[in-house]
Design an enzyme around this catalytic site. Sequence first.
Site, PDB file in Angstrom:
ATOM      1  N   VAL A 125     108.277  -2.991 -48.924  1.00  0.00           N
ATOM      2  CA  VAL A 125     108.491  -2.301 -50.191  1.00  0.00           C
ATOM      3  C   VAL A 125     107.933  -3.188 -51.297  1.00  0.00           C
ATOM      4  O   VAL A 125     108.229  -4.386 -51.348  1.00  0.00           O
ATOM      5  CB  VAL A 125     110.003  -2.072 -50.416  1.00  0.00           C
ATOM      6  CG1 VAL A 125     110.242  -1.280 -51.680  1.00  0.00           C
ATOM      7  CG2 VAL A 125     110.626  -1.384 -49.214  1.00  0.00           C
ATOM      8  N   CYS A 126     107.142  -2.619 -52.160  1.00  0.00           N
ATOM      9  CA  CYS A 126     106.443  -3.417 -53.163  1.00  0.00           C
ATOM     10  C   CYS A 126     107.381  -4.044 -54.182  1.00  0.00           C
ATOM     11  O   CYS A 126     108.185  -3.361 -54.821  1.00  0.00           O
ATOM     12  CB  CYS A 126     105.423  -2.551 -53.896  1.00  0.00           C
ATOM     13  SG  CYS A 126     104.681  -3.415 -55.276  1.00  0.00           S
ATOM     14  N   ILE A 127     107.241  -5.355 -54.371  1.00  0.00           N
ATOM     15  CA  ILE A 127     108.122  -6.094 -55.281  1.00  0.00           C
ATOM     16  C   ILE A 127     107.816  -5.805 -56.747  1.00  0.00           C
ATOM     17  O   ILE A 127     108.626  -6.088 -57.630  1.00  0.00           O
ATOM     18  CB  ILE A 127     108.065  -7.611 -54.994  1.00  0.00           C
ATOM     19  CG1 ILE A 127     109.300  -8.305 -55.562  1.00  0.00           C
ATOM     20  CG2 ILE A 127     106.778  -8.206 -55.543  1.00  0.00           C
ATOM     21  CD1 ILE A 127     109.483  -9.695 -55.024  1.00  0.00           C
TER      22      ILE A 127
END
Lengths: 102, 138, 130
Positions: free
Chosen positions: C77-79
């Site tokens: 999941v993109c930070i």
Amino acid sequence: MSTLHTVNKSPFERPSLKTCLDHVVQGDAILLIEDAVVGARKGGAFAEALSHKQASCSIYVLAPDLAARGIKAEDIAEGIALVDYGGFVDLAAGKARVCAWL
Amino acid sequence: MADETNTKKFLYINRKAPYGTVYALESLEVVLIGAAFEQDVSVAFVDDGVFQLMSGQDTAGIGMKNFSKTYRALGDYEVRKLYVERESLAERGLVSDDLMAITYEDENEDYAEKPSIHFVDRSEMTKLISEHDVILSF
Amino acid sequence: MRFGIVVTEGPYTHQASDSAYRFTKAALEKGHEIFRVFFYNDGVNNATRFAVPPQDDRNLQVLWSELAEKHKLDLVVCIAAAPRRGILDADEAKRQGKDGNNIAPGFLISGLGQLIEAGIQSDRLVMFGD
């Protein structure tokens, strides 16, 4: 090597199918998934453009998406082939790249 | 070939106007991060994506951050190949002068400023797609 | 063959996550490798364990988590996109001074570089979105 193009929106809602058709080369494949399958209906406004494109590209629809929307396999424009998710995977593997017209 | 060198040709395709959705901004964020990976990067602007490069964007009235200046900094990140489709511009009543001037400094030519934006026909855009390894669409 | 998958929409509003899940499952069944599934844009919303769909509906988060466990999938999941939308793991919740985290099992919050790496390492990158 050729490209698999995916389109997921209805051509009646977005220009993504039109844009996709404008950006394919000989030997590419186009797969209609999700709402884009409604464009494949025989007698629909986009059937002719799709048939025309078959001279240079192969065109597919994702069968489960078609069925979900109540469109029968025999009611799609001529020459368009049905695939399942496994067929989608095979198409992606068989082309050099996948271009999603999101 | 690509596997041996670990360098691939990445093409980002932007087809949406900025602000109405987050795609333009988050596409730009990927381009900036991706620049550190020393890949061969091209960024394409097709359909409403051409509006991302409009000069004179002013977001004061909508309370959103104006990120258009970031495109002008792409040259500093070694992202120097921006392709704008001519037909997309024309269909929207735009001409090339409506867009920001985006340049980079060519270190091989005494840091001469060169344009990063290339205006291409639809057929050239089509060819570009077929020449890239990885296509990221936003 | 090695696939990278990108999901850029959340569950339920768009079919993107369903399509990506079914593609991923089909690819695994055919013996392909999934290098990574990267969740970006609203796609990060697939990663909250607090979603409670009606019992007769599919639970996409659970489907992804179970698929990840079964096949040792890398669900990233993109930070950059996740905190913006309230998707936090324990570390990030602490760092941001929030009173809880909501990341589901099997999902990992990490940098956008993981998306680029998926593009580099995968034979094919397949995107699902709006």
